[in-house]
Design a protein around this motif. Sequence first.
Motif, mmCIF file in Angstrom:
data_model
loop_
_atom_site.group_PDB
_atom_site.id
_atom_site.type_symbol
_atom_site.label_atom_id
_atom_site.label_comp_id
_atom_site.label_asym_id
_atom_site.label_seq_id
_atom_site.Cartn_x
_atom_site.Cartn_y
_atom_site.Cartn_z
ATOM 1 N N MET A 192 0.847 -1.189 0.000
ATOM 2 C CA MET A 192 0.000 0.000 0.000
ATOM 3 C C MET A 192 0.885 1.242 0.000
ATOM 4 O O MET A 192 1.830 1.341 0.760
ATOM 5 C CB MET A 192 -0.898 -0.028 1.227
ATOM 6 N N ALA A 193 0.532 2.200 -0.835
ATOM 7 C CA ALA A 193 1.304 3.440 -0.917
ATOM 8 C C ALA A 193 1.078 4.288 0.333
ATOM 9 O O ALA A 193 0.000 4.312 0.911
ATOM 10 C CB ALA A 193 0.887 4.225 -2.160
ATOM 11 N N LYS A 194 2.118 4.970 0.734
ATOM 12 C CA LYS A 194 2.029 5.866 1.885
ATOM 13 C C LYS A 194 1.239 7.110 1.495
ATOM 14 O O LYS A 194 1.337 7.590 0.369
ATOM 15 C CB LYS A 194 3.442 6.252 2.333
ATOM 16 N N ARG A 195 0.458 7.627 2.447
ATOM 17 C CA ARG A 195 -0.297 8.855 2.187
ATOM 18 C C ARG A 195 0.667 10.009 1.947
ATOM 19 O O ARG A 195 1.675 10.132 2.622
ATOM 20 C CB ARG A 195 -1.178 9.192 3.386
ATOM 21 N N ASN A 196 0.314 10.852 1.000
ATOM 22 C CA ASN A 196 1.114 12.032 0.696
ATOM 23 C C ASN A 196 0.424 13.224 1.367
ATOM 24 O O ASN A 196 -0.482 13.824 0.803
ATOM 25 C CB ASN A 196 1.225 12.222 -0.820
ATOM 26 N N ALA A 197 0.841 13.535 2.585
ATOM 27 C CA ALA A 197 0.219 14.597 3.376
ATOM 28 C C ALA A 197 0.689 15.968 2.912
ATOM 29 O O ALA A 197 1.856 16.170 2.602
ATOM 30 C CB ALA A 197 0.531 14.405 4.851
ATOM 31 N N ILE A 198 -0.242 16.912 2.914
ATOM 32 C CA ILE A 198 0.015 18.298 2.515
ATOM 33 C C ILE A 198 -0.323 19.187 3.706
ATOM 34 O O ILE A 198 -1.383 19.045 4.324
ATOM 35 C CB ILE A 198 -0.885 18.704 1.319
ATOM 36 N N PHE A 199 0.569 20.115 4.033
ATOM 37 C CA PHE A 199 0.325 21.093 5.091
ATOM 38 C C PHE A 199 0.692 22.478 4.594
ATOM 39 O O PHE A 199 1.744 22.666 4.000
ATOM 40 C CB PHE A 199 1.188 20.786 6.330
ATOM 41 N N PRO A 200 -0.160 23.475 4.877
ATOM 42 C CA PRO A 200 0.211 24.852 4.550
ATOM 43 C C PRO A 200 1.232 25.364 5.562
ATOM 44 O O PRO A 200 1.328 24.843 6.676
ATOM 45 C CB PRO A 200 -1.108 25.611 4.676
ATOM 46 N N ALA A 201 1.952 26.387 5.180
ATOM 47 C CA ALA A 201 2.916 27.014 6.095
ATOM 48 C C ALA A 201 2.172 27.611 7.291
ATOM 49 O O ALA A 201 1.087 28.161 7.143
ATOM 50 C CB ALA A 201 3.695 28.100 5.364
ATOM 51 N N ASN A 202 2.749 27.481 8.461
ATOM 52 C CA ASN A 202 2.249 28.130 9.689
ATOM 53 C C ASN A 202 0.832 27.730 10.087
ATOM 54 O O ASN A 202 0.107 28.535 10.638
ATOM 55 C CB ASN A 202 2.332 29.660 9.548
ATOM 56 N N ARG A 203 0.426 26.496 9.832
ATOM 57 C CA ARG A 203 -0.934 26.089 10.187
ATOM 58 C C ARG A 203 -0.946 24.701 10.830
ATOM 59 O O ARG A 203 -1.754 23.859 10.491
ATOM 60 C CB ARG A 203 -1.809 26.058 8.931
ATOM 61 N N TYR A 244 -3.689 20.525 13.581
ATOM 62 C CA TYR A 244 -3.326 19.249 12.959
ATOM 63 C C TYR A 244 -2.534 18.389 13.928
ATOM 64 O O TYR A 244 -2.798 17.201 14.078
ATOM 65 C CB TYR A 244 -2.529 19.469 11.678
ATOM 66 N N GLU A 245 -1.582 18.999 14.595
ATOM 67 C CA GLU A 245 -0.767 18.255 15.555
ATOM 68 C C GLU A 245 -1.583 17.867 16.788
ATOM 69 O O GLU A 245 -1.493 16.749 17.271
ATOM 70 C CB GLU A 245 0.461 19.089 15.971
ATOM 71 N N GLU A 246 -2.389 18.793 17.269
ATOM 72 C CA GLU A 246 -3.175 18.540 18.473
ATOM 73 C C GLU A 246 -4.158 17.385 18.283
ATOM 74 O O GLU A 246 -4.362 16.574 19.176
ATOM 75 C CB GLU A 246 -3.924 19.814 18.875
#
Length: 132
Positions: free
Chosen positions: A1-12, A16-18
């Motif tokens: 299975m391919a790994k998810r390609n996660a996208i995050f905007p700068a300074n946001r 997401y972490e919490e």
Amino acid sequence: MAKRNAIFPANRHALYEEHGYSAAIRSGDLLFVSGQVGSRPDGTSEPDFGRQVQLAFDNLQATLKAGGCTVDDIIDVTTFHTDPENQFGTIMAVKQQIFSEPPYPNWTAIGVNWLAGFDFEIKVIARIPSDA
């Protein structure tokens, strides 16, 4: 299975972490954007509803940009509202600035009773342009 390609905007990254989720996932030529809310950079809710809606759209646009897209690439929209009847006018005013001319994306609006301290959330699916 391919790994998810996660996208995050700068300074946001606070929410997401919490809460342990990605801002968006790229799969082939599609970008699946998680629900965006009107949060400040520290993850707290903007108390003014009109400003909260605008911030949700701003956060959406930042996530789309990080994934190589713009609002013109959006195919499908789902929004969540804690008081749809009273909030609709404010939301539509912002929406009409973002999606100002046809063709408009698909749109589903859902009334809910809880959004973790927020009153509006928007999630989308966008097609990533071939040049991105």
